[in-house]
Design an enzyme around this catalytic site. Structure first.
Site, PDB file in Angstrom:
ATOM      1  N   ARG A  77      -6.016 -21.165 -11.172  1.00 34.72           N
ATOM      2  CA  ARG A  77      -6.632 -19.820 -11.133  1.00 34.72           C
ATOM      3  C   ARG A  77      -7.638 -19.653 -10.000  1.00 34.72           C
ATOM      4  NH1 ARG A  77      -6.830 -20.614 -16.902  1.00 34.72           N
ATOM      5  NH2 ARG A  77      -4.989 -19.652 -17.821  1.00 34.72           N
ATOM      6  N   LYS A  98      -5.974 -11.312   2.869  1.00 35.20           N
ATOM      7  CA  LYS A  98      -4.618 -10.997   2.407  1.00 35.20           C
ATOM      8  C   LYS A  98      -3.817 -12.285   2.450  1.00 35.20           C
ATOM      9  CE  LYS A  98      -3.739  -6.121   3.345  1.00 35.20           C
ATOM     10  NZ  LYS A  98      -2.943  -5.161   4.142  1.00 35.20           N
ATOM     11  N   GLU A 131      -1.010  -7.801  17.797  1.00 30.15           N
ATOM     12  CA  GLU A 131      -2.075  -7.496  16.823  1.00 30.15           C
ATOM     13  C   GLU A 131      -3.397  -7.220  17.540  1.00 30.15           C
ATOM     14  OE1 GLU A 131      -1.270  -6.864  13.789  1.00 30.15           O
ATOM     15  OE2 GLU A 131       0.070  -8.361  12.908  1.00 30.15           O
ATOM     16  N   LYS A 165     -12.038  -5.901  12.420  1.00 32.46           N
ATOM     17  CA  LYS A 165     -11.434  -6.196  11.115  1.00 32.46           C
ATOM     18  C   LYS A 165     -12.521  -6.372  10.048  1.00 32.46           C
ATOM     19  CE  LYS A 165      -7.769  -8.282   8.604  1.00 32.46           C
ATOM     20  NZ  LYS A 165      -6.505  -9.006   8.566  1.00 32.46           N
ATOM     21  N   GLU A 178      -7.625  -2.422   0.205  1.00 31.70           N
ATOM     22  CA  GLU A 178      -6.763  -1.396   0.779  1.00 31.70           C
ATOM     23  C   GLU A 178      -6.554  -0.201  -0.158  1.00 31.70           C
ATOM     24  OE1 GLU A 178      -3.709  -2.895   3.424  1.00 31.70           O
ATOM     25  OE2 GLU A 178      -2.494  -1.146   2.979  1.00 31.70           O
ATOM     26  N   ARG A 208      -8.326   0.454   4.966  1.00 38.85           N
ATOM     27  CA  ARG A 208      -7.720  -0.796   5.450  1.00 38.85           C
ATOM     28  C   ARG A 208      -6.276  -0.605   5.908  1.00 38.85           C
ATOM     29  NH1 ARG A 208      -8.375  -7.014   3.279  1.00 38.85           N
ATOM     30  NH2 ARG A 208      -6.902  -7.889   4.777  1.00 38.85           N
ATOM     31  N   ASN A 261      -2.370  -1.594   9.513  1.00 37.89           N
ATOM     32  CA  ASN A 261      -0.905  -1.684   9.444  1.00 37.89           C
ATOM     33  C   ASN A 261      -0.218  -0.798  10.471  1.00 37.89           C
ATOM     34  OD1 ASN A 261       0.952  -3.028   7.214  1.00 37.89           O
ATOM     35  ND2 ASN A 261      -1.171  -3.031   6.530  1.00 37.89           N
ATOM     36  N   HIS A 280       3.355  -1.482  11.512  1.00 36.72           N
ATOM     37  CA  HIS A 280       3.914  -2.461  10.575  1.00 36.72           C
ATOM     38  C   HIS A 280       5.033  -1.900   9.706  1.00 36.72           C
ATOM     39  CE1 HIS A 280       0.495  -4.754  11.924  1.00 36.72           C
ATOM     40  NE2 HIS A 280       0.734  -5.740  11.098  1.00 36.72           N
ATOM     41  N   HIS A 333       7.926  -4.283   9.749  1.00 29.52           N
ATOM     42  CA  HIS A 333       8.394  -5.046   8.587  1.00 29.52           C
ATOM     43  C   HIS A 333       9.869  -4.767   8.326  1.00 29.52           C
ATOM     44  CE1 HIS A 333       4.119  -5.697   6.680  1.00 29.52           C
ATOM     45  NE2 HIS A 333       4.366  -6.506   7.682  1.00 29.52           N
ATOM     46  N   HIS A 381       6.840 -11.927  13.951  1.00 27.20           N
ATOM     47  CA  HIS A 381       6.097 -10.818  13.336  1.00 27.20           C
ATOM     48  C   HIS A 381       5.452  -9.943  14.413  1.00 27.20           C
ATOM     49  CE1 HIS A 381       3.580  -8.647  10.489  1.00 27.20           C
ATOM     50  NE2 HIS A 381       2.505  -8.982  11.194  1.00 27.20           N
TER      51      HIS A 381
HETATM   52  P1  NAD Z   1       3.356 -18.652  12.717  1.00 25.19           P
HETATM   53  O1  NAD Z   1       2.404 -19.034  11.681  1.00 25.19           O
HETATM   54  O2  NAD Z   1       4.808 -18.805  12.426  1.00 25.19           O
HETATM   55  O3  NAD Z   1       3.017 -19.476  14.033  1.00 25.19           O
HETATM   56  C1  NAD Z   1       3.765 -19.257  15.180  1.00 25.19           C
HETATM   57  C2  NAD Z   1       4.386 -20.564  15.731  1.00 25.19           C
HETATM   58  O4  NAD Z   1       3.400 -21.256  16.489  1.00 25.19           O
HETATM   59  C3  NAD Z   1       4.880 -21.543  14.698  1.00 25.19           C
HETATM   60  O5  NAD Z   1       6.026 -22.180  15.174  1.00 25.19           O
HETATM   61  C4  NAD Z   1       3.720 -22.516  14.598  1.00 25.19           C
HETATM   62  O6  NAD Z   1       4.105 -23.774  14.103  1.00 25.19           O
HETATM   63  C5  NAD Z   1       3.292 -22.607  16.032  1.00 25.19           C
HETATM   64  N1  NAD Z   1       1.899 -22.977  16.280  1.00 25.19           N
HETATM   65  C6  NAD Z   1       0.812 -22.616  15.568  1.00 25.19           C
HETATM   66  N2  NAD Z   1      -0.295 -22.995  16.216  1.00 25.19           N
HETATM   67  C7  NAD Z   1       0.097 -23.615  17.345  1.00 25.19           C
HETATM   68  C8  NAD Z   1      -0.588 -24.198  18.422  1.00 25.19           C
HETATM   69  N3  NAD Z   1      -1.915 -24.166  18.517  1.00 25.19           N
HETATM   70  N4  NAD Z   1       0.126 -24.773  19.420  1.00 25.19           N
HETATM   71  C9  NAD Z   1       1.491 -24.753  19.371  1.00 25.19           C
HETATM   72  N5  NAD Z   1       2.195 -24.184  18.388  1.00 25.19           N
HETATM   73  C10 NAD Z   1       1.506 -23.621  17.391  1.00 25.19           C
HETATM   74  O7  NAD Z   1       3.160 -17.141  13.177  1.00 25.19           O
HETATM   75  P2  NAD Z   1       1.860 -16.249  13.424  1.00 25.19           P
HETATM   76  O8  NAD Z   1       2.260 -15.288  14.456  1.00 25.19           O
HETATM   77  O9  NAD Z   1       0.665 -17.066  13.602  1.00 25.19           O
HETATM   78  O10 NAD Z   1       1.698 -15.499  12.020  1.00 25.19           O
HETATM   79  C11 NAD Z   1       2.668 -14.605  11.555  1.00 25.19           C
HETATM   80  C12 NAD Z   1       2.517 -14.476  10.062  1.00 25.19           C
HETATM   81  O11 NAD Z   1       1.237 -13.938   9.767  1.00 25.19           O
HETATM   82  C13 NAD Z   1       3.524 -13.542   9.430  1.00 25.19           C
HETATM   83  O12 NAD Z   1       4.058 -14.160   8.278  1.00 25.19           O
HETATM   84  C14 NAD Z   1       2.707 -12.331   9.048  1.00 25.19           C
HETATM   85  O13 NAD Z   1       3.222 -11.662   7.927  1.00 25.19           O
HETATM   86  C15 NAD Z   1       1.371 -12.928   8.783  1.00 25.19           C
HETATM   87  N6  NAD Z   1       0.252 -11.998   8.932  1.00 25.19           N
HETATM   88  C16 NAD Z   1      -0.651 -11.916   7.937  1.00 25.19           C
HETATM   89  C17 NAD Z   1      -1.750 -11.101   8.063  1.00 25.19           C
HETATM   90  C18 NAD Z   1      -2.799 -11.078   6.975  1.00 25.19           C
HETATM   91  O14 NAD Z   1      -3.681 -10.216   7.020  1.00 25.19           O
HETATM   92  N7  NAD Z   1      -2.771 -11.995   6.036  1.00 25.19           N
HETATM   93  C19 NAD Z   1      -1.931 -10.333   9.217  1.00 25.19           C
HETATM   94  C20 NAD Z   1      -0.984 -10.434  10.225  1.00 25.19           C
HETATM   95  C21 NAD Z   1       0.103 -11.265  10.078  1.00 25.19           C
HETATM   96  N1  GLY Z   2      -3.181  -7.324   8.659  1.00 22.53           N
HETATM   97  C1  GLY Z   2      -3.455  -6.198   7.834  1.00 22.53           C
HETATM   98  C2  GLY Z   2      -4.600  -6.381   6.926  1.00 22.53           C
HETATM   99  O1  GLY Z   2      -5.232  -7.409   6.908  1.00 22.53           O
HETATM  100  O2  GLY Z   2      -4.913  -5.485   6.193  1.00 22.53           O
END
Ligand code: NAD
Ligand code: GLY
Length: 377
Positions: free
Chosen positions: A135, A157, A199, A241, A251, A255, A259, A262, A266, A279
């Site tokens: 939890r 998130k 982003e 942010k 949100e 917030r 998006n 997005h 998405h 992404h």
């Molecule tokens: P990712 O986590 O897949 O990383 C991208 C690639 O880079 C992967 O292959 C990873 O292994 C590699 N990598 C990471 N750090 C590295 C480094 N320093 N050197 C070399 N390689 C490295 O992708 P991302 O773009 O970081 O994140 C995308 C994800 O984030 C999506 O799933 C998206 O939905 C999510 N997201 C979430 C939020 C939120 O608010 N929680 C906001 C935006 C995106």
């Molecule tokens: N990336 C969108 C949010 O954090 O709300």
């Protein structure tokens, strides 16, 4: 919407910057700078526990796991690592379960601190694991992609994907600290740097017109990984942010502006299968379509669309979407979390630095898809 707070002056890459998330007892610091992974001060004052568990993947582990582990051993009697397979296609229940398998097999108690070492996929999954293990246990974000440093590690998130919809299973659950070491961006593949820039770019039109101007002037420096430019961009994005999340953590309204792009994005990710487009790539192209819709609805002047197209293309991002067919796009977008009663709501730009949620007639959306994805309207 009122304007985001104005930025502080330019940032030296060697100077550590801190942005705070103001959420009372759940507030925390985002620490941004060079050399933070190996700096003992980064890891002081975190919750005490018998064990720390680093969740990472098989790409990031060889680069940074040992260094983080060395630092954490000064604070925790046991420091374990769970290595997940790398990729958006593994952001699912089966892979998440590997974290729980480890935590339970190692009798990790409810004080165990999780550390998310990696990009947004690792951050979102580790955060969700932390939210539901016993939890809720504390977790720390250690983002190593540009996208994660400017967005996903901040704001709480957490989620995994479902085959029918992106990030559909998750929780709002804040980390206790974010350590964004800019030096980790040195090893990031160029395509991932571009994905992160999507982003970064979004923060301009939604909240800070001056930041959009700054990006146009400094995009080449960001692409060249100039540390001062990266330090400023990461800090400014986190400030915006933090300002948004501080007002609307869950949100209920504001917030949603984060998006921008997005809803279309998405749909591209789910429609093509997770991992086919990054992404950030889907969001970049989605911002082109959302900019066009903003113009078509009369919210923005016509010149806004080519301005956004130019910047997004310069960042190395696709500006033409895949042809999924208009009906399929609409079907996918109706599942979006911002939809209400099956009506799609888009984040649209209402003036430079200002955004809001808008409905749009399906015919107009189909025209946008025809213009940017080659689908027949
Ligand atoms: P990712 O986590 O897949 O990383 C991208 C690639 O880079 C992967 O292959 C990873 O292994 C590699 N990598 C990471 N750090 C590295 C480094 N320093 N050197 C070399 N390689 C490295 O992708 P991302 O773009 O970081 O994140 C995308 C994800 O984030 C999506 O799933 C998206 O939905 C999510 N997201 C979430 C939020 C939120 O608010 N929680 C906001 C935006 C995106
Ligand atoms: N990336 C969108 C949010 O954090 O709300």
């Amino acid at each position: 919407m009122t304007a985001a707070p104005t930025p502080s002056n330019s940032v030296s890459p060697t100077q550590t910057q801190t942005v705070s998330i103001a959420l009372d007892q759940r507030g925390y610091d985002i620490v941004i700078g060079s050399g933070l992974l190996d700096a003992p001060s980064s890891w002081l004052g975190l919750p005490r526990a018998a064990a720390a568990v680093i969740v990472t993947n098989d790409t990031v582990a060889p680069l940074y796991l040992q260094r983080l582990r060395t630092q954490l051993l000064a604070h925790y009697p046991r420091v374990d690592a769970v290595l997940l397979p790398d990729g958006e296609q593994y952001k699912d229940w089966a892979t998440l379960n590997r974290v729980f398998d480890h935590l339970l097999a190692s009798a990790s108690d409810r004080k165990t601190v999780l550390f998310a070492l990696g990009g947004g996929v690792i951050g979102d999954m580790t955060g969700f694991a932390a939210a539901i293990y016993m939890r809720g246990v504390p977790f720390v974000q250690v983002p190593t992609t540009l996208l994660a440093q400017v967005d996903s590690s901040v704001g709480g998130k957490t989620a995994i994907n479902h085959p029918l919809g992106k990030n559909m299973l998750g929780a709002f659950y804040q980390p206790v600290r974010v350590i964004a070491d800019l030096d980790t961006l040195d090893t990031l593949p160029a395509r991932e740097l571009s994905a992160g820039l999507a982003e970064v770019i979004k923060y301009g039109p939604i909240a800070d017109a001056a930041f959009l101007d700054w990006l146009e002037l400094n995009l080449d420096a960001l692409l060249a990984r100039d540390k001062a430019a990266l330090a400023y961009a990461v800090k400014r994005c986190c400030e915006i942010k933090a300002w948004v999340v501080g007002q609307d953590e869950r949100e209920q309204g504001l917030r949603a502006i984060l998006n921008f792009g997005h809803t279309f994005g998405h749909a591209i990710e789910t429609g093509l299968g997770y991992g086919a487009w990054l992404h950030g790539e889907a969001v970049g192209c989605g911002m082109v379509m959302a900019s066009d819709l903003s113009v078509r609805l009369g919210l923005m002047p016509a010149e806004f669309l080519p301005r956004m197209q130019r910047l997004i293309a310069r960042a190395g991002l696709p500006v033409v979407g895949p042809d999924l067919g208009a009906e399929r796009y609409l079907e996918l977008m109706r599942v979006d979390k911002k939809s209400e009663g099956g009506a799609i709501r888009f984040v649209l730009i209402e003036g430079l630095g200002r955004a809001g949620l808008h409905a749009a007639p399906d015919e107009l959306v189909a025209e946008v898809l025809a213009s940017h994805c080659g689908v027949s309207a």
